[in-house]
Write a protein that holds these residues in place. Structure first.
Motif, PDB file in Angstrom:
ATOM      1  N   ARG A   1       9.193   8.924  13.844  1.00 10.95           N
ATOM      2  CA  ARG A   1       8.140   9.275  12.899  1.00 10.95           C
ATOM      3  C   ARG A   1       8.613   9.115  11.454  1.00 10.95           C
ATOM      4  NH1 ARG A   1       5.754  13.545  12.086  1.00 10.95           N
ATOM      5  NH2 ARG A   1       7.356  15.038  12.651  1.00 10.95           N
ATOM      6  N   VAL A   2       9.844   9.516  11.180  1.00  8.70           N
ATOM      7  CA  VAL A   2      10.368   9.398   9.821  1.00  8.70           C
ATOM      8  C   VAL A   2      10.459   7.929   9.410  1.00  8.70           C
ATOM      9  CG1 VAL A   2      12.424   9.699   8.398  1.00  8.70           C
ATOM     10  CG2 VAL A   2      11.595  11.579   9.797  1.00  8.70           C
ATOM     11  N   ALA A   3      10.996   7.091  10.281  1.00 14.02           N
ATOM     12  CA  ALA A   3      11.123   5.671   9.956  1.00 14.02           C
ATOM     13  C   ALA A   3       9.758   5.035   9.749  1.00 14.02           C
ATOM     14  CB  ALA A   3      11.881   4.954  11.072  1.00 14.02           C
ATOM     15  N   THR A   4       8.786   5.421  10.570  1.00 14.71           N
ATOM     16  CA  THR A   4       7.438   4.882  10.423  1.00 14.71           C
ATOM     17  C   THR A   4       6.808   5.325   9.109  1.00 14.71           C
ATOM     18  OG1 THR A   4       7.130   4.867  12.828  1.00 14.71           O
ATOM     19  CG2 THR A   4       5.140   4.786  11.466  1.00 14.71           C
ATOM     20  N   MET A   5       6.985   6.605   8.765  1.00 14.80           N
ATOM     21  CA  MET A   5       6.444   7.104   7.506  1.00 14.80           C
ATOM     22  C   MET A   5       7.061   6.386   6.314  1.00 14.80           C
ATOM     23  SD  MET A   5       5.903  11.228   7.950  1.00 14.80           S
ATOM     24  CE  MET A   5       7.522  11.571   8.634  1.00 14.80           C
ATOM     25  N   LEU A   6       8.367   6.182   6.339  1.00 14.49           N
ATOM     26  CA  LEU A   6       9.039   5.500   5.236  1.00 14.49           C
ATOM     27  C   LEU A   6       8.611   4.037   5.143  1.00 14.49           C
ATOM     28  CD1 LEU A   6      12.630   7.023   5.541  1.00 14.49           C
ATOM     29  CD2 LEU A   6      10.940   7.479   3.750  1.00 14.49           C
ATOM     30  N   GLY A   7       8.397   3.412   6.295  1.00  8.71           N
ATOM     31  CA  GLY A   7       7.908   2.036   6.298  1.00  8.71           C
ATOM     32  C   GLY A   7       6.532   1.933   5.677  1.00  8.71           C
ATOM     33  N   THR A   8       5.657   2.879   6.012  1.00  9.59           N
ATOM     34  CA  THR A   8       4.315   2.896   5.432  1.00  9.59           C
ATOM     35  C   THR A   8       4.368   3.155   3.936  1.00  9.59           C
ATOM     36  OG1 THR A   8       3.405   3.708   7.529  1.00  9.59           O
ATOM     37  CG2 THR A   8       2.054   3.994   5.559  1.00  9.59           C
ATOM     38  N   MET A   9       5.248   4.075   3.505  1.00 11.32           N
ATOM     39  CA  MET A   9       5.404   4.361   2.077  1.00 11.32           C
ATOM     40  C   MET A   9       5.892   3.124   1.320  1.00 11.32           C
ATOM     41  SD  MET A   9       7.211   8.114   2.081  1.00 11.32           S
ATOM     42  CE  MET A   9       6.419   9.549   2.823  1.00 11.32           C
ATOM     43  N   SER A  10       6.798   2.369   1.937  1.00 19.69           N
ATOM     44  CA  SER A  10       7.323   1.154   1.302  1.00 19.69           C
ATOM     45  C   SER A  10       6.223   0.119   1.119  1.00 19.69           C
ATOM     46  CB  SER A  10       8.456   0.569   2.147  1.00 19.69           C
ATOM     47  OG  SER A  10       9.509   1.495   2.295  1.00 19.69           O
ATOM     48  N   PHE A  11       5.413  -0.056   2.165  1.00 19.74           N
ATOM     49  CA  PHE A  11       4.315  -1.013   2.096  1.00 19.74           C
ATOM     50  C   PHE A  11       3.347  -0.636   0.972  1.00 19.74           C
ATOM     51  CE2 PHE A  11      -0.032  -2.182   3.280  1.00 19.74           C
ATOM     52  CZ  PHE A  11       0.098  -3.554   3.459  1.00 19.74           C
ATOM     53  N   LYS A  12       2.998   0.654   0.897  1.00 18.37           N
ATOM     54  CA  LYS A  12       2.056   1.109  -0.122  1.00 18.37           C
ATOM     55  C   LYS A  12       2.620   0.927  -1.533  1.00 18.37           C
ATOM     56  CE  LYS A  12      -0.434   4.557   2.640  1.00 18.37           C
ATOM     57  NZ  LYS A  12      -0.757   6.005   2.786  1.00 18.37           N
ATOM     58  N   ALA A  13       3.921   1.191  -1.700  1.00 16.93           N
ATOM     59  CA  ALA A  13       4.537   1.062  -3.027  1.00 16.93           C
ATOM     60  C   ALA A  13       4.462  -0.375  -3.529  1.00 16.93           C
ATOM     61  CB  ALA A  13       5.986   1.536  -2.983  1.00 16.93           C
ATOM     62  N   ARG A  14       4.751  -1.335  -2.646  1.00 12.78           N
ATOM     63  CA  ARG A  14       4.737  -2.737  -3.066  1.00 12.78           C
ATOM     64  C   ARG A  14       3.313  -3.235  -3.329  1.00 12.78           C
ATOM     65  NH1 ARG A  14       6.423  -8.040   0.377  1.00 12.78           N
ATOM     66  NH2 ARG A  14       4.566  -7.339   1.464  1.00 12.78           N
ATOM     67  N   GLU A  15       2.360  -2.862  -2.447  1.00 13.45           N
ATOM     68  CA  GLU A  15       0.978  -3.292  -2.643  1.00 13.45           C
ATOM     69  C   GLU A  15       0.394  -2.685  -3.921  1.00 13.45           C
ATOM     70  OE1 GLU A  15      -0.560  -5.576  -0.253  1.00 13.45           O
ATOM     71  OE2 GLU A  15       1.614  -5.600   0.054  1.00 13.45           O
ATOM     72  N   PHE A  16       0.743  -1.419  -4.185  1.00 17.57           N
ATOM     73  CA  PHE A  16       0.245  -0.743  -5.394  1.00 17.57           C
ATOM     74  C   PHE A  16       0.757  -1.456  -6.642  1.00 17.57           C
ATOM     75  CE2 PHE A  16       0.677   2.310  -8.844  1.00 17.57           C
ATOM     76  CZ  PHE A  16      -0.572   2.927  -8.865  1.00 17.57           C
ATOM     77  N   ALA A  17       2.060  -1.767  -6.669  1.00 17.37           N
ATOM     78  CA  ALA A  17       2.639  -2.437  -7.835  1.00 17.37           C
ATOM     79  C   ALA A  17       2.033  -3.819  -8.034  1.00 17.37           C
ATOM     80  CB  ALA A  17       4.158  -2.529  -7.678  1.00 17.37           C
ATOM     81  N   ALA A  18       1.784  -4.535  -6.950  1.00 15.33           N
ATOM     82  CA  ALA A  18       1.182  -5.866  -7.049  1.00 15.33           C
ATOM     83  C   ALA A  18      -0.243  -5.783  -7.570  1.00 15.33           C
ATOM     84  CB  ALA A  18       1.205  -6.552  -5.687  1.00 15.33           C
ATOM     85  N   THR A  19      -0.999  -4.792  -7.088  1.00 12.38           N
ATOM     86  CA  THR A  19      -2.379  -4.618  -7.546  1.00 12.38           C
ATOM     87  C   THR A  19      -2.420  -4.275  -9.028  1.00 12.38           C
ATOM     88  OG1 THR A  19      -2.978  -3.797  -5.343  1.00 12.38           O
ATOM     89  CG2 THR A  19      -4.540  -3.389  -7.119  1.00 12.38           C
ATOM     90  N   GLN A  20      -1.521  -3.396  -9.448  1.00 13.09           N
ATOM     91  CA  GLN A  20      -1.448  -3.040 -10.860  1.00 13.09           C
ATOM     92  C   GLN A  20      -1.147  -4.268 -11.724  1.00 13.09           C
ATOM     93  OE1 GLN A  20      -0.947   0.469 -12.807  1.00 13.09           O
ATOM     94  NE2 GLN A  20      -2.792   0.377 -11.552  1.00 13.09           N
ATOM     95  N   THR A  21      -0.263  -5.125 -11.247  1.00 12.12           N
ATOM     96  CA  THR A  21       0.114  -6.321 -11.998  1.00 12.12           C
ATOM     97  C   THR A  21      -1.080  -7.232 -12.226  1.00 12.12           C
ATOM     98  OG1 THR A  21       2.369  -6.232 -11.103  1.00 12.12           O
ATOM     99  CG2 THR A  21       1.637  -8.329 -12.019  1.00 12.12           C
ATOM    100  N   ILE A  22      -1.863  -7.450 -11.173  1.00 10.19           N
ATOM    101  CA  ILE A  22      -3.012  -8.349 -11.295  1.00 10.19           C
ATOM    102  C   ILE A  22      -4.146  -7.696 -12.070  1.00 10.19           C
ATOM    103  CG2 ILE A  22      -4.824  -9.523  -9.994  1.00 10.19           C
ATOM    104  CD1 ILE A  22      -2.816 -10.069  -7.810  1.00 10.19           C
ATOM    105  N   ALA A  23      -4.501  -6.465 -11.684  1.00  7.40           N
ATOM    106  CA  ALA A  23      -5.667  -5.796 -12.274  1.00  7.40           C
ATOM    107  C   ALA A  23      -5.496  -5.527 -13.766  1.00  7.40           C
ATOM    108  CB  ALA A  23      -5.946  -4.494 -11.533  1.00  7.40           C
ATOM    109  N   ASN A  24      -4.256  -5.291 -14.205  1.00  6.63           N
ATOM    110  CA  ASN A  24      -4.011  -4.950 -15.607  1.00  6.63           C
ATOM    111  C   ASN A  24      -3.306  -6.061 -16.382  1.00  6.63           C
ATOM    112  OD1 ASN A  24      -5.099  -2.238 -15.513  1.00  6.63           O
ATOM    113  ND2 ASN A  24      -3.320  -1.713 -14.269  1.00  6.63           N
TER     114      ASN A  24
END
Length: 330
Positions: free
Chosen positions: A137-160
């Protein structure tokens, strides 16, 4: 090693594949032996290896729009990209055969590496009460957090991004994603007044425009009752690749640095050239490591438990405004 650890702890589990139950039983045995204080067997290194595999599965389980529109580079420090751009185009040679001098413009684009990290810890009591499934569960949670962090940063880059301006010729307002809107986006001009380099190519749009994107991309016949147009053949079918993402619909991910929410986010769509040939944006990974790393260790000596930490080094930046276009729907 895992089987010997279970034997030493008096926990029986049939030898076999190193599946989740086998790993959980060995972790339970490890902590039981650590509590008794007489063993020298240690499993954290093996557990970290398995956790990395679990994390990677969670990190890659959802499709990402980043490879679709971002070029990729490797760096060990902030990366500076330089590009020589020729202004205008070739001119017809005059009768006297004299060639005119052209103009070269050097552009610099910066991508800064950032470290993203998170740490989680479980006490021995937490793990026992959770039937020892905490590792997965911990590894899965961290994997999901990693995915969200990268997608969020990419979205911010394009949108702004500040490179989408009327002056650069890559910002069109009041251009809804319909047949006429897609046509209009393909005849836009760049800073030299020449056709922008995104005709065909790739179309990125929010998930709310998924049906429209699919229709324009795939359907050979479209009946537009709103305008009274009945197209026997869809002129844009098969002419571009589309990708829809919920991140462009999200008010938090697309908000400005000051927290201003984009009211037009669900109507805004983008066109890009193939990032493999000419990237408008680029993602940089530390030493080319394009996935997160997870490590595990025992908690402090005076406590019983395990802790996990995950870190990921990446950065996003602009590259070439001539290879991207932003369309804001009406």
């Amino acid at each position: 090693l895992a089987f010997q650890t279970m034997q030493a702890a008096g926990i029986y589990h049939p030898p076999g594949q190193l599946d989740d139950q086998y790993i959980q039983a060995s972790v339970q045995a490890h902590h039981k032996l650590m509590a008794s204080g007489f063993t020298t067997l240690s499993l954290p290194g093996i557990m970290s290896n398995v956790a990395n595999k679990t994390l990677l599965a969670a990190y890659t389980r959802a499709p990402s729009f980043i490879p679709f529109v971002f070029g990729q580079a490797s760096a060990t420090e902030p990366l500076y990209s330089y590009q020589l751009e020729g202004s205008g185009m070739l001119e017809k040679l005059a009768q006297d055969a004299e060639m005119k001098h052209g103009k070269l413009v050097e552009s610099q684009y910066t991508k800064k590496l950032e470290t993203y990290a998170k740490m989680l810890a479980f006490t021995r009591q937490d793990m026992i009460n959770d039937d020892m499934s905490a590792l997965t569960r911990v590894a899965t949670m961290l994997g999901t957090m990693s995915f969200k962090a990268r997608e969020f940063a990419a979205t911010q880059t394009i949108a702004n991004s500040t490179m989408f301006t009327a002056g650069n010729g890559n910002l069109i307002t009041g251009n809804t994603l319909v047949i006429d809107g897609l046509t209009a986006s393909g005849v836009a001009s760049d800073t030299d007044g020449l056709p922008i380099g995104v005709d065909g190519g790739r179309l990125l749009a929010p998930a709310s425009l998924k049906v429209v994107t699919s229709q324009l991309q795939n359907q050979t016949e479209i009946r537009d009752s709103a305008t009274g147009k009945n197209f026997i053949n869809n002129p844009h079918a098969g002419m571009f690749d589309g990708f829809n993402t919920q991140w462009l619909d999200n008010s938090i991910a697309t908000a400005s640095a000051a927290g201003v929410v984009d009211a037009n986010r669900s109507k805004t769509w983008y066109r890009f050239a193939d990032p493999g040939a000419a990237a408008a944006f680029e993602v940089v990974y530390l030493n080319g490591q394009d996935s997160p790393t997870i490590q595990s260790a025992e908690t402090s000596f005076n406590t019983l438990g395990m802790q996990w930490r995950c870190f990921f080094d990446f950065g996003f930046g602009e590259n070439d405004p001539k290879m991207a276009q932003k369309n804001v729907g009406a």
